[in-house]
Structures are given as C-alpha cells and as structure tokens.
Design a protein around this motif. Structure first.
Motif, PDB file in Angstrom:
ATOM      1  N   CYS A 104       0.827  -1.227   0.000  1.00  0.00           N
ATOM      2  CA  CYS A 104       0.000   0.000   0.000  1.00  0.00           C
ATOM      3  C   CYS A 104       0.852   1.263   0.000  1.00  0.00           C
ATOM      4  O   CYS A 104       0.351   2.343  -0.279  1.00  0.00           O
ATOM      5  N   GLY A 105       2.119   1.146   0.354  1.00  0.00           N
ATOM      6  CA  GLY A 105       2.981   2.326   0.390  1.00  0.00           C
ATOM      7  C   GLY A 105       3.359   2.754   1.795  1.00  0.00           C
ATOM      8  O   GLY A 105       3.947   3.811   1.982  1.00  0.00           O
ATOM      9  N   VAL A 106       3.039   1.940   2.799  1.00  0.00           N
ATOM     10  CA  VAL A 106       3.400   2.261   4.174  1.00  0.00           C
ATOM     11  C   VAL A 106       4.701   1.530   4.498  1.00  0.00           C
ATOM     12  O   VAL A 106       4.726   0.309   4.578  1.00  0.00           O
ATOM     13  N   GLY A 107       5.779   2.270   4.681  1.00  0.00           N
ATOM     14  CA  GLY A 107       7.061   1.667   5.011  1.00  0.00           C
ATOM     15  C   GLY A 107       7.451   1.881   6.453  1.00  0.00           C
ATOM     16  O   GLY A 107       8.448   1.355   6.918  1.00  0.00           O
ATOM     17  N   LYS A 108       6.662   2.666   7.167  1.00  0.00           N
ATOM     18  CA  LYS A 108       6.973   2.955   8.568  1.00  0.00           C
ATOM     19  C   LYS A 108       6.120   2.059   9.448  1.00  0.00           C
ATOM     20  O   LYS A 108       5.020   2.412   9.843  1.00  0.00           O
TER      21      LYS A 108
END
Length: 180
Positions: A104-108
C-alpha cells in the motif's frame, strides 16, 4: 501535527521523554483513544483532520480485518498527502498484514513487542527522514494508465444528498487525482 489513533492499552506510547526533543516539542499530538473502523474514519472523520501532517495508527485499536485495514490505508493515501506509521506489535516481515501494508505504500511499520523497542522505532518513524528500514512500494514506480484531456472550460460538479456526507472531500480527492 500528529494524529494518534490508539487503543486504551497503548495510550501513552508518544509521551516518553526521549521523543520530546526541542524540535518535537513544537509538534502537537492529538490523541484519539477507542475502537475504530478505519474505512469509516477515513470517510467521515478524516476531513476534520485534513491539516494533519503525520498519522500514527495502533493496529489493536481497529476492528477491521487485515484486508479491510490495508484497503482503507490505500484509500487514505490516495486522498491525503500524510505520512502514515502503523504500530503492529509482533508482526514479522513474512506476515500477510506486513506485506500488504508495504504494498500500500506504508514503510513505517513498528513491529517491536517491548515498550522500549516500540518507542525506539517510533522515534525513527517520526524523525524528519522517516524510517528507512522497510522498503514500501513506491506509487510513482507503479505502472499506471495515463489519461489526457484535450478539452477546455469543463466544469465538474460533485453533489451530495445530505450535508456533511463528504462531497467536499470527494471533490478535493477527484481534483488531486485529475492533477496527477
């Protein structure tokens, strides 16, 4: 401003002294404690927090399934330019939730199990550069179909059947999509 959506057991995760440096003292934290459905929050409540620059989500505070949670984050990132940090205690990189959040684009992602571990990862996530530990899918690299509009002076209207149902948020999201 940081919006922190938390369960009652993790309410004070952002209240530790190491995080309160001079640069972070100026960053207010808005805490919301309870049980949430992320899709409903994105649709109905997030428009009141459109000025938020960072959002921290405690996975235990959400009743959504892992798939619904990932879909809601993807929809959220489509509408808002906000840094998202997800606290998912004990999740390993091989878990389905972990992989879907990266997609989804969440790397944190904060995956520690001990309080000190979680707080250290939160410091890393909320820093200026953000967490560099996990490589999230880059939305810019994904192959998307490009549309071109050769028309001029076109007006699009977004209306709603009731007040406070998200017509303005939909219009802004649509304009953002068109501009990209």
């Amino acid at each position: 401003m940081i919006l922190y959506l938390s369960s009652s057991q993790n309410t004070n995760l952002l209240d530790f002294e190491q995080w309160r440096t001079k640069e972070n003292q100026q960053t207010p934290v808005k805490k919301m404690v309870g049980s949430f459905m992320l899709k409903k929050f994105v649709i109905y409540d997030m428009r009141n927090f459109s000025h938020i620059t960072e959002i921290v989500l405690d996975r235990t505070a959400f009743c959504d399934t892992d798939i619904e949670f990932s879909e809601a984050i993807m929809e959220f990132l489509t509408m808002y330019e906000t840094r998202v940090t997800v606290i998912c205690e004990g999740v390993s990189p091989s878990d389905e939730l972990f992989q879907s959040l990266l997609a989804c684009g969440v790397g944190k992602l904060v995956c520690g199990e001990q309080i000190e571990e979680i707080q250290q990862e939160l410091i890393e996530c909320i820093s200026e550069t953000g967490m560099q530990r996990y490589l999230a899918a880059d939305k810019q690299r994904q192959k998307t179909e490009r549309y071109s509009f050769n028309c001029r002076n076109i007006r699009v209207t977004v209306i709603s059947s009731q007040a406070k149902m998200g017509a303005t948020t939909t219009a802004i999201g649509f304009c953002t999509w068109l501009s990209k």
